[in-house]
Design a protein around this motif. Structure first.
Motif, PDB file in Angstrom:
ATOM      1  N   GLU A  55     -22.220  33.922   6.137  1.00 16.24           N
ATOM      2  CA  GLU A  55     -21.402  35.124   6.176  1.00 16.24           C
ATOM      3  C   GLU A  55     -19.986  34.835   6.672  1.00 16.24           C
ATOM      4  O   GLU A  55     -19.004  35.352   6.134  1.00 16.24           O
ATOM      5  CB  GLU A  55     -22.051  36.181   7.088  1.00 16.24           C
ATOM      6  CG  GLU A  55     -23.400  36.697   6.607  1.00 16.24           C
ATOM      7  CD  GLU A  55     -24.544  35.734   6.908  1.00 16.24           C
ATOM      8  OE1 GLU A  55     -24.355  34.849   7.779  1.00 16.24           O
ATOM      9  OE2 GLU A  55     -25.595  35.845   6.260  1.00 16.24           O
ATOM     10  N   LYS A  56     -19.874  33.988   7.674  1.00 21.73           N
ATOM     11  CA  LYS A  56     -18.574  33.754   8.300  1.00 21.73           C
ATOM     12  C   LYS A  56     -17.848  32.551   7.709  1.00 21.73           C
ATOM     13  O   LYS A  56     -16.632  32.585   7.505  1.00 21.73           O
ATOM     14  CB  LYS A  56     -18.772  33.559   9.809  1.00 21.73           C
ATOM     15  CG  LYS A  56     -17.470  33.456  10.583  1.00 21.73           C
ATOM     16  CD  LYS A  56     -17.738  33.341  12.070  1.00 21.73           C
ATOM     17  CE  LYS A  56     -16.430  33.207  12.853  1.00 21.73           C
ATOM     18  NZ  LYS A  56     -16.651  33.055  14.299  1.00 21.73           N
ATOM     19  N   ASP A  57     -18.590  31.470   7.415  1.00 19.71           N
ATOM     20  CA  ASP A  57     -17.951  30.212   7.009  1.00 19.71           C
ATOM     21  C   ASP A  57     -18.229  29.823   5.561  1.00 19.71           C
ATOM     22  O   ASP A  57     -17.641  28.871   5.055  1.00 19.71           O
ATOM     23  CB  ASP A  57     -18.421  29.068   7.928  1.00 19.71           C
ATOM     24  CG  ASP A  57     -18.166  29.380   9.395  1.00 19.71           C
ATOM     25  OD1 ASP A  57     -16.994  29.325   9.800  1.00 19.71           O
ATOM     26  OD2 ASP A  57     -19.127  29.679  10.120  1.00 19.71           O
TER      27      ASP A  57
END
Length: 204
Positions: A41-43
């Motif tokens: 989700e973030k990276d």
């Protein structure tokens, strides 16, 4: 966990069950601290960042100090990412125990730097082979390095003298002979690239 960071201690030999003297390398594998957890989700991908080896705080940048503080650990010298599906949390410690049931490992190291070397040492050229008929000063020379008239240039990739060593080298399929958890030691059969004390990456 698919792998660990470690330090090459040196080489020795052990006797196998059938009495053969087996050359081996001793590696201090871990303990490594989880300093970052990458998420899809973030990276955009899933991995964990492991840190190994102590470092002085005054030699650590402010950005890296923030990463280590968030993980609740002291500044570390070496970092590496490993793709990993299972859940690990910041500050978790990964030890050499992950290799208890492992038969073979791949070890990544940096080969010893040899400086500028000629073609005989760097590429295994045989040399001229005789010291008569005007060849007395060219025993270790490379010989012809290109065509005369066409294409009248030296092709890219021609084996010549140059910088030797200092390369990233992966030694594959080293058999795990012994795991010593109390000393964080991993003993593998054969040699590993790099000088004693150099940092290596051990992958299952």
């Amino acid at each position: 966990m698919p792998g660990l960071l470690g330090k090459k201690i040196g080489m020795t030999s052990v006797f196998s069950a059938d009495g053969k003297n087996v050359p081996c390398t001793v590696i201090e594998a871990g303990p490594c601290v989880v300093t970052q957890v990458k998420t899809v989700e973030k990276d955009g991908y899933k991995a964990v960042q492991l840190a190994f080896g102590e470092k002085k705080e005054k030699n650590t940048t402010k950005a890296m100090q923030g990463i280590f503080k968030k993980a609740g650990t002291t500044p570390k010298r070496h970092l590496a990412e490993f793709k990993f599906d299972e859940e690990l949390n910041l500050g978790d410690t990964v030890t050499v125990d992950i290799f208890n049931d492992t038969v073979f490992v791949d070890v990544v190291g940096t080969s010893k730097g040899k400086g500028f070397q000629g073609v005989v040492k760097r590429h295994g050229f045989g040399g001229v082979g005789q010291s008569t008929h005007g060849q007395d000063d060219r025993l270790r020379k490379p010989g012809s390095i290109g065509a005369c008239s066409y294409p009248a240039k030296v092709f890219k990739g021609m084996r010549m003298g140059g910088q030797m060593g200092g390369d990233r080298v992966t030694t594959q399929n080293l058999r795990v002979l012994k795991v010593i958890p109390e000393s964080n030691l991993l003993i593998v059969k054969g040699s590993v690239a790099g000088f004693n004390g150099s940092t290596v990456i051990i992958n299952k």
